[in-house]
Structures are given as structure tokens and as C-alpha cells.
Design a protein around this motif. Sequence first.
Motif, PDB file in Angstrom:
ATOM      1  N   TYR A   1       0.825  -1.209   0.000  1.00  0.00           N
ATOM      2  CA  TYR A   1       0.000   0.000   0.000  1.00  0.00           C
ATOM      3  C   TYR A   1       0.864   1.265   0.000  1.00  0.00           C
ATOM      4  O   TYR A   1       0.659   2.179  -0.808  1.00  0.00           O
ATOM      5  N   TYR A   2       1.850   1.302   0.905  1.00  0.00           N
ATOM      6  CA  TYR A   2       2.686   2.509   1.008  1.00  0.00           C
ATOM      7  C   TYR A   2       3.703   2.594  -0.130  1.00  0.00           C
ATOM      8  O   TYR A   2       4.141   3.691  -0.486  1.00  0.00           O
ATOM      9  N   LEU A   3       4.106   1.452  -0.711  1.00  0.00           N
ATOM     10  CA  LEU A   3       5.046   1.499  -1.831  1.00  0.00           C
ATOM     11  C   LEU A   3       4.442   2.227  -3.026  1.00  0.00           C
ATOM     12  O   LEU A   3       5.076   3.123  -3.611  1.00  0.00           O
TER      13      LEU A   3
ATOM     14  N   PRO B   1       5.110   7.523  -7.239  1.00  0.00           N
ATOM     15  CA  PRO B   1       4.335   7.633  -8.486  1.00  0.00           C
ATOM     16  C   PRO B   1       4.916   6.786  -9.617  1.00  0.00           C
ATOM     17  O   PRO B   1       4.169   6.273 -10.458  1.00  0.00           O
ATOM     18  N   LYS B   2       6.261   6.630  -9.621  1.00  0.00           N
ATOM     19  CA  LYS B   2       6.894   5.844 -10.683  1.00  0.00           C
ATOM     20  C   LYS B   2       6.478   4.382 -10.582  1.00  0.00           C
ATOM     21  O   LYS B   2       6.099   3.757 -11.582  1.00  0.00           O
ATOM     22  N   MET B   3       6.533   3.810  -9.373  1.00  0.00           N
ATOM     23  CA  MET B   3       6.138   2.420  -9.177  1.00  0.00           C
ATOM     24  C   MET B   3       4.645   2.242  -9.455  1.00  0.00           C
ATOM     25  O   MET B   3       4.223   1.225 -10.026  1.00  0.00           O
ATOM     26  N   LYS B   4       3.846   3.216  -9.096  1.00  0.00           N
ATOM     27  CA  LYS B   4       2.403   3.129  -9.338  1.00  0.00           C
ATOM     28  C   LYS B   4       2.099   3.125 -10.832  1.00  0.00           C
ATOM     29  O   LYS B   4       1.235   2.376 -11.303  1.00  0.00           O
ATOM     30  N   LYS B   5       2.835   3.942 -11.596  1.00  0.00           N
ATOM     31  CA  LYS B   5       2.638   3.974 -13.038  1.00  0.00           C
ATOM     32  C   LYS B   5       3.059   2.661 -13.684  1.00  0.00           C
ATOM     33  O   LYS B   5       2.397   2.146 -14.605  1.00  0.00           O
TER      34      LYS B   5
ATOM     35  N   GLN C   1       5.418  -6.741 -11.534  1.00  0.00           N
ATOM     36  CA  GLN C   1       5.988  -5.401 -11.386  1.00  0.00           C
ATOM     37  C   GLN C   1       7.040  -5.375 -10.284  1.00  0.00           C
ATOM     38  O   GLN C   1       8.072  -4.706 -10.411  1.00  0.00           O
ATOM     39  N   LEU C   2       6.780  -6.098  -9.165  1.00  0.00           N
ATOM     40  CA  LEU C   2       7.747  -6.128  -8.068  1.00  0.00           C
ATOM     41  C   LEU C   2       9.054  -6.789  -8.511  1.00  0.00           C
ATOM     42  O   LEU C   2      10.154  -6.314  -8.174  1.00  0.00           O
ATOM     43  N   GLU C   3       8.960  -7.870  -9.260  1.00  0.00           N
ATOM     44  CA  GLU C   3      10.183  -8.542  -9.727  1.00  0.00           C
ATOM     45  C   GLU C   3      10.944  -7.686 -10.722  1.00  0.00           C
ATOM     46  O   GLU C   3      12.173  -7.705 -10.758  1.00  0.00           O
ATOM     47  N   THR C   4      10.203  -6.889 -11.505  1.00  0.00           N
ATOM     48  CA  THR C   4      10.878  -5.999 -12.457  1.00  0.00           C
ATOM     49  C   THR C   4      11.537  -4.827 -11.744  1.00  0.00           C
ATOM     50  O   THR C   4      12.665  -4.430 -12.060  1.00  0.00           O
ATOM     51  N   GLY C   5      10.818  -4.264 -10.766  1.00  0.00           N
ATOM     52  CA  GLY C   5      11.353  -3.093 -10.061  1.00  0.00           C
ATOM     53  C   GLY C   5      12.313  -3.438  -8.947  1.00  0.00           C
ATOM     54  O   GLY C   5      12.877  -2.532  -8.319  1.00  0.00           O
ATOM     55  N   SER C   6      12.517  -4.738  -8.650  1.00  0.00           N
ATOM     56  CA  SER C   6      13.403  -5.114  -7.547  1.00  0.00           C
ATOM     57  C   SER C   6      14.875  -4.847  -7.862  1.00  0.00           C
ATOM     58  O   SER C   6      15.702  -4.832  -6.959  1.00  0.00           O
ATOM     59  N   HIS C   7      15.214  -4.637  -9.124  1.00  0.00           N
ATOM     60  CA  HIS C   7      16.614  -4.394  -9.481  1.00  0.00           C
ATOM     61  C   HIS C   7      17.094  -3.042  -8.977  1.00  0.00           C
ATOM     62  O   HIS C   7      18.276  -2.879  -8.691  1.00  0.00           O
ATOM     63  N   ASN C   8      16.194  -2.077  -8.883  1.00  0.00           N
ATOM     64  CA  ASN C   8      16.583  -0.730  -8.476  1.00  0.00           C
ATOM     65  C   ASN C   8      15.967  -0.292  -7.143  1.00  0.00           C
ATOM     66  O   ASN C   8      16.329   0.765  -6.623  1.00  0.00           O
ATOM     67  N   ASN C   9      15.058  -1.090  -6.603  1.00  0.00           N
ATOM     68  CA  ASN C   9      14.357  -0.693  -5.390  1.00  0.00           C
ATOM     69  C   ASN C   9      14.448  -1.817  -4.355  1.00  0.00           C
ATOM     70  O   ASN C   9      13.883  -2.886  -4.550  1.00  0.00           O
TER      71      ASN C   9
ATOM     72  N   ALA D   1      10.985  -3.020  -3.038  1.00  0.00           N
ATOM     73  CA  ALA D   1      10.292  -3.880  -3.990  1.00  0.00           C
ATOM     74  C   ALA D   1      10.893  -5.276  -4.003  1.00  0.00           C
ATOM     75  O   ALA D   1      10.165  -6.271  -4.152  1.00  0.00           O
ATOM     76  N   GLU D   2      12.211  -5.381  -3.812  1.00  0.00           N
ATOM     77  CA  GLU D   2      12.858  -6.697  -3.786  1.00  0.00           C
ATOM     78  C   GLU D   2      12.377  -7.515  -2.600  1.00  0.00           C
ATOM     79  O   GLU D   2      12.066  -8.717  -2.727  1.00  0.00           O
ATOM     80  N   GLY D   3      12.273  -6.870  -1.394  1.00  0.00           N
ATOM     81  CA  GLY D   3      11.800  -7.592  -0.224  1.00  0.00           C
ATOM     82  C   GLY D   3      10.345  -7.999  -0.341  1.00  0.00           C
ATOM     83  O   GLY D   3       9.963  -9.122   0.030  1.00  0.00           O
TER      84      GLY D   3
END
Length: 482
Positions: free
Chosen positions: A334-336, A341-345, A390-398, A401-403
Motif C-alpha cells: 500500500y505505502y510502496l 508515483p513511478k512504481m504506481k505507473k 511489477q515487483l520482480e521488475t522493479g526489484s533491481h533498483n528498489n 520492492a525486492e523484499g
Amino acid sequence: MFQLMYTPGAIPGKANKRHLSEEEKISAKKKYESKRTRSFQPSWEKSFPWLTYNSESGKMFCTFCIKTSNECVFTTGCSNFKVETLNAHQESRGHQKAAGEHHAKSAPTHSKTSEAANCLLKLKQNEYQKLIIKFRTAHALAKSHQSFNFYNTICRLDKVKGLDVGKSYLNDKAAASFTKAIAEVTRQKVLQKLRQSPFFSFTIDGATDFTGEDLENIYVRTCIQGQIQDTFLYIGSAESATSRDIHNLILKVFEEYGISDVFEKRLVGFCADGASNMQGLKSGLAALIREQQPYCIITHCLAHRLELAFKDAIKTSSTSKLYDKTLTLLIGLYYLYRRSPKMKKQLKNAFTTMEIKQVLPTRIGGTRWLPHMERAINAFLGGYRAIRAQLETGSHNNPKAEGLAKLASDGHVIIYILLLKSVVRHLQKLSKYLQTTGLSLADAYNRVAATKTVLLNMMGRFWGQRSVHLSELFLNTATECG
């Protein structure tokens, strides 16, 4: 005969009196008035139609001034029994205005002959219709929790629609005044219900406004001719959150509303949450109320008890660690997406690419805790594929998101969430039912017993003895609810 004397200017049959000076006349009149006792003369009521006399208070009153709320000595009572006083009041400007209004109201209306009267009625009706529109606008803003700054915007919108709202009372201060008037009328209806009801109970709970100030909400439950009603009475802040200050606030509210006798003689029930300042056995609010009303029935809020039962069932089960991981996952999602806004998009793009209905993660906590949890679980399961991708894609930089991606891919957590959904689905229905208006304890008991039976049947049907750890949640929750 020798005593007879001739007096020039003497008139036969009348004694020759000595003329008094002006000062002597005034002194004699004051002396006469000091000894004289005046009283009301019944003949005055014929000479002055507006005059009435109350024998109990011994004072005169003006019926015209009383009906038109003209403040003067004759509205509170006059004890100066003089004709001069009556004449002076009758000639006063305030009495003449009151008499004109009285005659205008009592005179028969001749709508066909009096054009001036018709014009005045049309003017009053036009102003009345304008006020109706403004009052409804202010009421809608208050009911929808909107700012009064939108009041002028809505009034201008009404003008564009063709509604005549006039040129006055178009600012936020007017909206606040209208809302206060509506609240006062509504409060009088609530007080009337309390006076008519042979007995009543009340519930109180804390709240926090946007400034962070602690407030207390008071609701009353009345029963008139078998009809049970729950009505809002008051919201305000006490000196502190202690039971003594809250008790003083309650007594002050009932005293200011003029229903202290209702509170002392007709109170039969009190309901609150399980906080120590409310339900404490020695110094809680319930104990203070019972000191004055020993026969008052104290009830622990059923919805709060259900939430506590669910939490106790989680703590006593061997799956408490999985529950903590589930909360971490749902709250973190929820808070992520709320704060990034980038992760939400990116998540929205994932929904579009996979052709899945867009369902964003929601807040798990709130005023109605169990229904909020069910909504958060449904949102996660409904958009699970897109969220995990989306979490697996964004986990490289965040790192966050990885956790969260590791938790979302944990099979034990997913199975536990599915199990939790089955339990919470029935508990949130029970929670909403326990918050319905006019609910009795008998209905609540039957609904709790039915929910307990459903949970036990679900445990035996789906899991049985094959998974003791997973079935513990069903058994513990059913036990705590019972």
C-alpha cells in the motif's frame, strides 16, 4: 352676633380656603402618594384591550408585545398601577408596532381585493425559496464532509443552472450559519426523543480530527413505543483522556442541554470499547457511572470484542509468524505504490499489458478493521499476477520492492493469505452486522453462534486433520468468538 364679620368677595355657602403654593401642593401630593395603596382596576381591561392581569404575580402584561416579542416592562410584568403608565405604554412606538403586527395577523385575508398583501406574500415566498436552496447546499456540504469554501462555487453553479439564489448569503460564513441552524433544530429533535423515551442508553468512543485533537463521540439509544433508534448527540474534547474528565464532560453535556434529570433517572445502559479508562473495574468510566446508577448495564462493544478475539486467535496459533509476514506484505504494498508515483505507473502498465482489471493495493487498517483487511486481501489476490510481475521488475533498483517480491513469491504466505481470506470473509460480515442500528443482544448472540458454527464446519471440510497448523486459526477464532 358680635362674632359675625363682613368679608369682601365672600361667596355664601362656601368657606374661604387659603390658597396653597406650588411647593406645598407638591409636598402634599407626595405625602398622599406615600400613604396610598394602588391596585389593579378591572375596568382598565375594557379601556385597554391589550391589557391582562395575573393575580398570582400581581403584575400587568401586554398581550400584543408578548406575541411579537417586543421587549418592554409589560412583557416581563408591570406593577405600577397608574392610568398614566398605561397611556404612556399605549402611545410608545414599540407597542404601536406590535399592535399593528397583531392586527395584521388576526385580520382576515382578502387575497382578491388586497394587491399589496399579494405582492408581499409573493416577495416573502421568493425569499423563502432562495433560502431553501442555500440551506440544502450547506446541508449537503456538511453531510459529505466538504469544506464550506465550496459553498460559493456551488451557488454560482446553481445560477448557471437557472436557479435563483439571490445576491446575499453566498459566502462560507453564511454556510456555517446555515449548518449551525440545521444542527440546532436536529439537536432539539434528539433531546425531545430523550425526554419522551422512558429509558435510554449511550455509547462513547474516541476520535481524532485532522489537527490531532482527541475528541469524544456520544451516541444515545432510545426506545419509544417499541421503536429503537440510535442517534448522534455530541462531539467534543474533554480536559484529558482520563475517565474522570470524560465523566465530567458527559455530565456537563447533559446539563447544558437541560436533560440532567433524564441522565440521572432513565439511564439503563452504557457501551464502550475495552480501554482501561472506559471499562476499568476501579476507576474506569463504567465504574464512575455505576456509582450513581448501580443498575446500569455495562456492555463491551461487540465489534471491538470481535477484533480482539481475532487478534488473540492469531497470537495463540502457531501461524502467527505467517500472519506478521502477511501484514508486512499488504502494508508494504500500500505505502510502496502510494508514495512512489513511478512504481504506481509501472503497476498500471502491468495491468494493461496482462489485460487484468486494475485493482490497486488498499489500506489494511482503519476504523472498521476487519472489513478493511478483507478489501486489502481481495485487492492483492485480484491483481496478484500484475503486482508480482511489477515487483520482480522493479526489484533491481528498489530494495523495498525486492523484499516485497520475495514475500509475494513465498508459497506459505500465499496459502496463508487464502486461508485468511476464508476466515475474514465471514468475520467481516459479522463485524458489519454487529454495527447495525437497532441491534439487540439476542440477535448479536445468534449471529455470533452461527458464525462460530460456520468456522468449525469450514475447518472440518477443507482441512480436517491433514494440516493441523492451518486449521488452528479456524479453531482458535471460533473459540474466541464464542
